[in-house]
Write a protein that holds these residues in place. Structure first.
Motif, PDB file in Angstrom:
ATOM      1  N   ILE A  79       0.845  -1.188   0.000  1.00  0.00           N
ATOM      2  CA  ILE A  79       0.000   0.000   0.000  1.00  0.00           C
ATOM      3  C   ILE A  79       0.879   1.235   0.000  1.00  0.00           C
ATOM      4  CG2 ILE A  79      -1.598   1.366   1.423  1.00  0.00           C
ATOM      5  CD1 ILE A  79      -2.807  -1.230   2.390  1.00  0.00           C
ATOM      6  N   VAL A  80       0.466   2.239  -0.762  1.00  0.00           N
ATOM      7  CA  VAL A  80       1.110   3.549  -0.726  1.00  0.00           C
ATOM      8  C   VAL A  80       0.014   4.603  -0.599  1.00  0.00           C
ATOM      9  CG1 VAL A  80       3.049   2.778  -2.145  1.00  0.00           C
ATOM     10  CG2 VAL A  80       1.078   3.883  -3.231  1.00  0.00           C
ATOM     11  N   GLU A  81       0.421   5.810  -0.298  1.00  0.00           N
ATOM     12  CA  GLU A  81      -0.548   6.900  -0.186  1.00  0.00           C
ATOM     13  C   GLU A  81       0.108   8.202  -0.594  1.00  0.00           C
ATOM     14  OE1 GLU A  81      -2.979   9.472   3.208  1.00  0.00           O
ATOM     15  OE2 GLU A  81      -2.149   7.516   3.736  1.00  0.00           O
ATOM     16  N   HIS A  82      -0.684   9.084  -1.150  1.00  0.00           N
ATOM     17  CA  HIS A  82      -0.237  10.461  -1.346  1.00  0.00           C
ATOM     18  C   HIS A  82      -1.437  11.363  -1.116  1.00  0.00           C
ATOM     19  CE1 HIS A  82       3.284  12.799  -2.632  1.00  0.00           C
ATOM     20  NE2 HIS A  82       2.381  13.727  -2.908  1.00  0.00           N
ATOM     21  N   ALA A  83      -1.194  12.493  -0.496  1.00  0.00           N
ATOM     22  CA  ALA A  83      -2.279  13.423  -0.185  1.00  0.00           C
ATOM     23  C   ALA A  83      -1.897  14.823  -0.625  1.00  0.00           C
ATOM     24  CB  ALA A  83      -2.595  13.401   1.311  1.00  0.00           C
ATOM     25  N   GLY A  84      -2.902  15.631  -0.858  1.00  0.00           N
ATOM     26  CA  GLY A  84      -2.660  17.012  -1.242  1.00  0.00           C
ATOM     27  C   GLY A  84      -3.888  17.855  -0.986  1.00  0.00           C
ATOM     28  N   LEU A  85      -3.739  19.137  -1.208  1.00  0.00           N
ATOM     29  CA  LEU A  85      -4.830  20.080  -1.009  1.00  0.00           C
ATOM     30  C   LEU A  85      -5.379  20.529  -2.362  1.00  0.00           C
ATOM     31  CD1 LEU A  85      -3.238  22.249   1.820  1.00  0.00           C
ATOM     32  CD2 LEU A  85      -4.947  20.447   2.077  1.00  0.00           C
ATOM     33  N   ILE A  86      -6.697  20.683  -2.432  1.00  0.00           N
ATOM     34  CA  ILE A  86      -7.358  21.123  -3.653  1.00  0.00           C
ATOM     35  C   ILE A  86      -8.090  22.434  -3.355  1.00  0.00           C
ATOM     36  CG2 ILE A  86      -8.930  20.516  -5.511  1.00  0.00           C
ATOM     37  CD1 ILE A  86      -6.626  18.522  -5.215  1.00  0.00           C
ATOM     38  N   LEU A  87      -7.659  23.509  -3.988  1.00  0.00           N
ATOM     39  CA  LEU A  87      -8.327  24.794  -3.792  1.00  0.00           C
ATOM     40  C   LEU A  87      -9.723  24.747  -4.407  1.00  0.00           C
ATOM     41  CD1 LEU A  87      -5.388  27.168  -4.816  1.00  0.00           C
ATOM     42  CD2 LEU A  87      -5.960  26.335  -2.528  1.00  0.00           C
ATOM     43  N   GLU A  88     -10.705  25.257  -3.675  1.00  0.00           N
ATOM     44  CA  GLU A  88     -12.082  25.209  -4.179  1.00  0.00           C
ATOM     45  C   GLU A  88     -12.197  25.887  -5.547  1.00  0.00           C
ATOM     46  OE1 GLU A  88     -16.258  25.788  -2.046  1.00  0.00           O
ATOM     47  OE2 GLU A  88     -15.319  27.713  -2.485  1.00  0.00           O
ATOM     48  N   SER A  89     -11.492  26.982  -5.728  1.00  0.00           N
ATOM     49  CA  SER A  89     -11.572  27.727  -6.987  1.00  0.00           C
ATOM     50  C   SER A  89     -10.950  26.966  -8.153  1.00  0.00           C
ATOM     51  CB  SER A  89     -10.865  29.084  -6.841  1.00  0.00           C
ATOM     52  OG  SER A  89     -11.437  29.848  -5.805  1.00  0.00           O
ATOM     53  N   TYR A  90     -10.121  25.962  -7.839  1.00  0.00           N
ATOM     54  CA  TYR A  90      -9.425  25.206  -8.881  1.00  0.00           C
ATOM     55  C   TYR A  90      -9.704  23.712  -8.761  1.00  0.00           C
ATOM     56  CZ  TYR A  90      -6.922  29.412 -10.192  1.00  0.00           C
ATOM     57  OH  TYR A  90      -6.626  30.680 -10.636  1.00  0.00           O
ATOM     58  N   SER A 114       0.786  32.190   1.535  1.00  0.00           N
ATOM     59  CA  SER A 114       0.775  33.373   0.671  1.00  0.00           C
ATOM     60  C   SER A 114       0.541  33.005  -0.783  1.00  0.00           C
ATOM     61  CB  SER A 114       2.115  34.124   0.790  1.00  0.00           C
ATOM     62  OG  SER A 114       2.317  34.601   2.103  1.00  0.00           O
ATOM     63  N   SER A 115       1.005  31.815  -1.172  1.00  0.00           N
ATOM     64  CA  SER A 115       0.923  31.420  -2.579  1.00  0.00           C
ATOM     65  C   SER A 115      -0.441  30.844  -2.968  1.00  0.00           C
ATOM     66  CB  SER A 115       2.008  30.385  -2.896  1.00  0.00           C
ATOM     67  OG  SER A 115       1.708  29.135  -2.310  1.00  0.00           O
ATOM     68  N   VAL A 116      -1.270  30.483  -1.978  1.00  0.00           N
ATOM     69  CA  VAL A 116      -2.548  29.835  -2.322  1.00  0.00           C
ATOM     70  C   VAL A 116      -3.791  30.561  -1.809  1.00  0.00           C
ATOM     71  CG1 VAL A 116      -1.537  27.533  -2.523  1.00  0.00           C
ATOM     72  CG2 VAL A 116      -2.415  28.299  -0.300  1.00  0.00           C
ATOM     73  N   THR A 117      -3.688  31.299  -0.724  1.00  0.00           N
ATOM     74  CA  THR A 117      -4.905  31.858  -0.124  1.00  0.00           C
ATOM     75  C   THR A 117      -5.493  33.016  -0.910  1.00  0.00           C
ATOM     76  OG1 THR A 117      -3.479  33.124   1.383  1.00  0.00           O
ATOM     77  CG2 THR A 117      -4.441  31.090   2.233  1.00  0.00           C
ATOM     78  N   TRP A 118      -4.778  33.532  -1.902  1.00  0.00           N
ATOM     79  CA  TRP A 118      -5.367  34.547  -2.772  1.00  0.00           C
ATOM     80  C   TRP A 118      -6.581  33.973  -3.510  1.00  0.00           C
ATOM     81  CZ3 TRP A 118      -5.638  32.910  -7.737  1.00  0.00           C
ATOM     82  CH2 TRP A 118      -4.758  31.890  -8.127  1.00  0.00           C
ATOM     83  N   ALA A 119      -6.619  32.640  -3.635  1.00  0.00           N
ATOM     84  CA  ALA A 119      -7.725  31.995  -4.343  1.00  0.00           C
ATOM     85  C   ALA A 119      -8.924  31.748  -3.437  1.00  0.00           C
ATOM     86  CB  ALA A 119      -7.253  30.673  -4.935  1.00  0.00           C
ATOM     87  N   GLY A 120      -8.820  32.124  -2.162  1.00  0.00           N
ATOM     88  CA  GLY A 120      -9.908  31.902  -1.206  1.00  0.00           C
ATOM     89  C   GLY A 120      -9.481  30.938  -0.124  1.00  0.00           C
TER      90      GLY A 120
END
Length: 214
Positions: A79-90, A114-120
């Motif tokens: 088993i492996v796993e990878h996780a990440g964040l998905i901006l609602e706007s994208y 700073s690099s992501v919260t401009w999108a909400g």
């Protein structure tokens, strides 16, 4: 009862703690309606193996590559796993998705915000677990919706746990929740990783001819 070995390919001590807690706390119902404790049927192991992780926004595509590379190194179902964040706007582009970790590593907590919260502030934490048996790779997705904190908060600095606030929580970040006594149990209950892992364990139980006679 002989337990099924779960070879989970990760070198992260944080992730190992959480996977062990998932196994300990998860219950299922089998096809006969009997309650099944995951810990009674699975023994988790963490082989020391490196994996290939191509940089892609698509987490499922990344995990498929990662699972195959892990299997090629240990030649055992794993088993492996990878996780990440998905901006609602994208969300349609799954951004940043699989690029979350390299962005975090390069920018740090403050720079990442700073690099992501401009999108909400709204964001989804998505985890993909992959199970490779040497013939096929099956993937399982778990998601938890939430928002970004204005600043990093919490002592347990497991990547973006310091900036992610789950909607189903009480306003604390994952890192704040898990740093408290007994908090790891609470964090795991909310996490996208548990949701994906439980689906994977259910799949594995369904493949077991002893658990589910045919």
């Amino acid at each position: 009862m002989k337990k099924t070995r779960v070879r989970y390919a990760t070198q992260s001590s944080f992730k190992q703690q959480e996977v062990k807690q998932i196994i300990l706390s998860t219950k299922f119902y089998n096809r006969f309606g009997a309650e099944v404790n995951a810990n009674d049927h699975f023994k988790v192991m963490f082989p020391k193996v490196s994996t290939n992780e191509p940089l892609e926004r698509n987490l499922e595509a990344m995990v498929r590559h990662k699972a195959i590379s892990a299997y090629q190194r240990i030649l055992e179902p794993c088993i492996v796993e990878h996780a990440g964040l998905i901006l609602e706007s994208y969300s349609e582009k799954s951004y940043p998705g699989g690029l979350t970790q390299p962005m975090w590593d390069a920018l740090g907590a403050e720079g990442f915000l700073s690099s992501v919260t401009w999108a909400g502030e709204k964001v989804t934490a998505r985890a993909v677990v992959g199970y490779c048996d040497g013939m096929n790779v099956n993937t399982f997705v778990g998601e938890t919706t939430g928002k970004f904190s204005q600043t990093p908060r919490g002592a347990r600095e497991f990547y973006w746990d310091t900036v992610f606030i789950p909607d189903t929580g009480d306003g604390r970040t994952y890192a704040e929740i898990s740093a408290e006594e007994g908090g790891l149990i609470e964090k795991v209950k909310l996490s996208q990783s548990r949701k994906a892992m439980v689906k994977c364990l259910e799949f594995m139980l369904g493949q077991d001819p002893i658990m589910f006679p045919r």
